[in-house]
Design a protein around this motif. Structure first.
Motif, PDB file in Angstrom:
ATOM      1  N   ASP A 109       6.081   3.599   3.126  1.00 16.57           N
ATOM      2  CA  ASP A 109       5.860   2.597   4.166  1.00 16.57           C
ATOM      3  C   ASP A 109       6.944   1.536   4.188  1.00 16.57           C
ATOM      4  OD1 ASP A 109       3.594   3.644   5.306  1.00 16.57           O
ATOM      5  OD2 ASP A 109       2.196   2.503   4.058  1.00 16.57           O
ATOM      6  N   SER A 119       3.302   5.400   0.988  1.00 14.97           N
ATOM      7  CA  SER A 119       2.300   5.247   2.031  1.00 14.97           C
ATOM      8  C   SER A 119       0.899   5.425   1.459  1.00 14.97           C
ATOM      9  CB  SER A 119       2.542   6.273   3.137  1.00 14.97           C
ATOM     10  OG  SER A 119       1.443   6.339   4.014  1.00 14.97           O
ATOM     11  N   TYR A 176      -1.141   7.190   2.710  1.00 16.31           N
ATOM     12  CA  TYR A 176      -1.461   8.598   2.941  1.00 16.31           C
ATOM     13  C   TYR A 176      -0.759   9.540   1.954  1.00 16.31           C
ATOM     14  CZ  TYR A 176      -2.762   6.516   7.397  1.00 16.31           C
ATOM     15  OH  TYR A 176      -3.313   5.719   8.360  1.00 16.31           O
ATOM     16  N   SER A 177       0.113   8.992   1.100  1.00 12.95           N
ATOM     17  CA  SER A 177       0.841   9.848   0.169  1.00 12.95           C
ATOM     18  C   SER A 177      -0.035  10.190  -1.030  1.00 12.95           C
ATOM     19  CB  SER A 177       2.111   9.148  -0.312  1.00 12.95           C
ATOM     20  OG  SER A 177       1.799   8.161  -1.290  1.00 12.95           O
ATOM     21  N   ASN A 178       0.466  11.092  -1.865  1.00  8.12           N
ATOM     22  CA  ASN A 178      -0.276  11.469  -3.068  1.00  8.12           C
ATOM     23  C   ASN A 178       0.155  10.666  -4.290  1.00  8.12           C
ATOM     24  OD1 ASN A 178       2.242  12.504  -3.496  1.00  8.12           O
ATOM     25  ND2 ASN A 178       1.599  14.650  -3.680  1.00  8.12           N
ATOM     26  N   ASN A 205     -10.747   9.356   1.670  1.00  3.88           N
ATOM     27  CA  ASN A 205     -10.085   9.709   2.916  1.00  3.88           C
ATOM     28  C   ASN A 205      -9.302   8.493   3.402  1.00  3.88           C
ATOM     29  OD1 ASN A 205      -9.243  10.525   5.446  1.00  3.88           O
ATOM     30  ND2 ASN A 205     -11.143  11.609   5.914  1.00  3.88           N
ATOM     31  N   PRO A 206      -8.026   8.367   2.999  1.00  2.04           N
ATOM     32  CA  PRO A 206      -7.261   7.158   3.341  1.00  2.04           C
ATOM     33  C   PRO A 206      -7.114   6.934   4.833  1.00  2.04           C
ATOM     34  CG  PRO A 206      -5.832   8.887   2.472  1.00  2.04           C
ATOM     35  CD  PRO A 206      -7.244   9.330   2.247  1.00  2.04           C
ATOM     36  N   ARG A 207      -7.204   7.993   5.651  1.00  2.00           N
ATOM     37  CA  ARG A 207      -7.081   7.810   7.102  1.00  2.00           C
ATOM     38  C   ARG A 207      -8.200   6.939   7.653  1.00  2.00           C
ATOM     39  NH1 ARG A 207      -4.025  10.522  10.384  1.00  2.00           N
ATOM     40  NH2 ARG A 207      -5.607  10.518  12.026  1.00  2.00           N
ATOM     41  N   SER A 234      -0.624  -2.506   8.575  1.00  2.00           N
ATOM     42  CA  SER A 234       0.039  -1.729   7.543  1.00  2.00           C
ATOM     43  C   SER A 234       0.197  -2.625   6.331  1.00  2.00           C
ATOM     44  CB  SER A 234       1.408  -1.225   8.029  1.00  2.00           C
ATOM     45  OG  SER A 234       2.245  -2.319   8.349  1.00  2.00           O
ATOM     46  N   THR A 291      -5.220  -1.482   2.162  1.00  2.00           N
ATOM     47  CA  THR A 291      -6.677  -1.448   2.009  1.00  2.00           C
ATOM     48  C   THR A 291      -7.221  -2.698   1.340  1.00  2.00           C
ATOM     49  OG1 THR A 291      -6.388  -0.236  -0.057  1.00  2.00           O
ATOM     50  CG2 THR A 291      -6.740   1.058   1.936  1.00  2.00           C
ATOM     51  N   ASN A 314     -11.574  13.831  11.788  1.00  2.00           N
ATOM     52  CA  ASN A 314     -10.673  13.185  10.830  1.00  2.00           C
ATOM     53  C   ASN A 314      -9.643  12.316  11.558  1.00  2.00           C
ATOM     54  OD1 ASN A 314      -9.747  12.580   8.264  1.00  2.00           O
ATOM     55  ND2 ASN A 314      -8.198  14.190   8.311  1.00  2.00           N
TER      56      ASN A 314
END
Length: 404
Positions: free
Chosen positions: A164, A179, A181-183, A208-210, A217, A234, A295
């Motif tokens: 990000d 991000s 959304y990354s692992n 579920n990060p989405r 952001s 978050t 989703n």
């Protein structure tokens, strides 16, 4: 084209975020809890005052980007410094001088050498010598010498991830924010130029990060003192990063989130600049609707209040937004963006700028000594031109008491 703001309007306003080592939170009446957090309440309704940009910023310059078929800019997103302007377009990265002259294309989209798949993060060092770019499809960070106009040795062995943000810490260290959304298991990663990595604190695992949301952001911005201020996507808590340590800095008291079915509404803060004495931030509203079966998410955001907080006296200046003028021409100022250190920028489309000039001329808002220049400027711009860039620096000393 450059032209200074006249003395009465020569300072522009942007918001700056100052990092210091104490732990703080937020309340309009400051207080300290057992965790030594200072609280300032931002939940109360804001005023209707618009803060003139000239009260908090200075050294403002206007730049007309050269407009040619090979350097078209749809909407300015990038860096505006004292030497260079970098524009990140969907299909290429463009390089201009600070006076708007087009130098050339740095990169273009593609799968070949020197081409990018998706630029998730970038930064320019304080001396404006090197541009770094992280392509989410590559395992290295590009380094581009802006003075020589060529790529130099990249930073290799970078852990593949979506990013990000990315920030220079100094001449040899770079902090990268994965991000949501990354692992990645860590909040952030710190790389040296030879690829050595230090990992920040581990972050919580999201099912579920989405479907998780508290703001537009994550905030991840370097201060003038080379510290980084960080707000996770978050969380509402703002942290200070010092190497691999992440210390809570600011925990705002804002309106609590309201949930009804799959719809969540609430507020979030977005810090802009931190100086030794002042903190600048936005408080915005959002509406977040989820569809777990598909989703997917739908997010609506609207701007709220702009705050200037005196960190010494804990006094708060609460405004509904910012206003700016250029030689008597009122500018449509929607957002201000940090450009590193204490610099900022914002852009105005050529069409909007033309309309603003016409309103200023028709409304006799422009002084006789500036009218000839503004009239010639109006003739030199067409609606199809590239955006007009405004950039400047935040003031180190301000006094807003006369505005209350």
């Amino acid at each position: 084209m450059k032209h200074p703001f006249k003395r009465s309007t020569k300072k522009l306003i942007l918001f700056v975020l100052v990092v210091f080592s104490l732990q703080i939170g937020c309340n309009k009446k400051p207080s300290s809890d057992q965790n030594n957090h200072l609280t300032i309440d931002l939940s109360a309704p804001g005023s209707t005052i618009f803060l003139p940009l000239t009260e908090i910023a200075e050294d403002i310059q206007m730049t007309q980007l050269e407009t040619r078929n090979d350097c078209l800019v749809s909407h300015f997103r990038g860096f505006a410094g004292k030497k260079h302007i970098i524009c990140f377009e969907r299909n290429n990265v463009l390089h201009f001088t600070s006076d708007g002259t087009f130098i050339g294309e740095i990169m273009r989209a593609g799968q070949g050498p020197g081409e990018f798949y998706h630029i998730g993060a970038w930064d320019v060092d304080e001396s404006e010598r090197f541009l770094i770019i992280y392509d989410s499809n590559k395992d290295f960070i590009y380094r581009y010498d802006l003075d020589k106009g060529e790529f130099v040795t990249p930073i290799k062995n970078v852990t593949p991830t979506f990013a990000d943000a990315m920030q220079f810490l100094n001449d040899s260290m770079i902090a990268l924010l994965p991000s949501v959304y990354s692992n990645s298991e860590h909040h952030y990663l710190i790389y040296s130029l030879n690829g050595d990595v230090s990992k920040g604190p581990k972050r919580e695992v999201l099912d579920n990060p989405r479907l998780q949301f508290t703001g537009i952001s994550a905030d991840f911005r370097k201060t003038k003192s080379n510290n980084i201020v960080y707000r996770p996507r978050t969380s509402d808590t703002i942290y200070q990063i010092n190497e691999t340590e992440m210390t809570p800095l600011f925990v705002p008291i804002i309106e609590k989130k309201r949930q009804s079915g799959n719809v969540t509404e609430g507020e979030y803060t977005e810090h802009i600049y931190l100086s030794e004495d002042y903190l600048y931030l936005y408080k915005n509203q959002f509406k977040h609707e989820t569809n777990s079966e598909a989703n997917s998410i739908s997010i609506t955001m609207s701007h709220g209040n702009f705050y200037v907080i005196n960190l010494k006296t804990r006094e708060i200046f609460d405004s509904r937004g910012l206003s700016a003028k250029y030689l008597g021409v009122s500018l449509p100022l929607w957002r201000i963006f940090p450009s590193g250190g204490n610099r900022f920028n914002f852009s105005v489309s050529a069409m909007d700028f033309i309309e603003s000039i016409d309103r200023g001329i028709d409304g006799d808002q422009i002084s006789p000594e500036d009218l000839e220049f503004i009239t010639q400027l109006r003739k030199s711009i067409s609606e199809e031109d590239n955006p007009i860039i405004f950039s400047g620096t935040f003031k180190e000393n301000i006094d807003l008491s006369h505005l209350k």
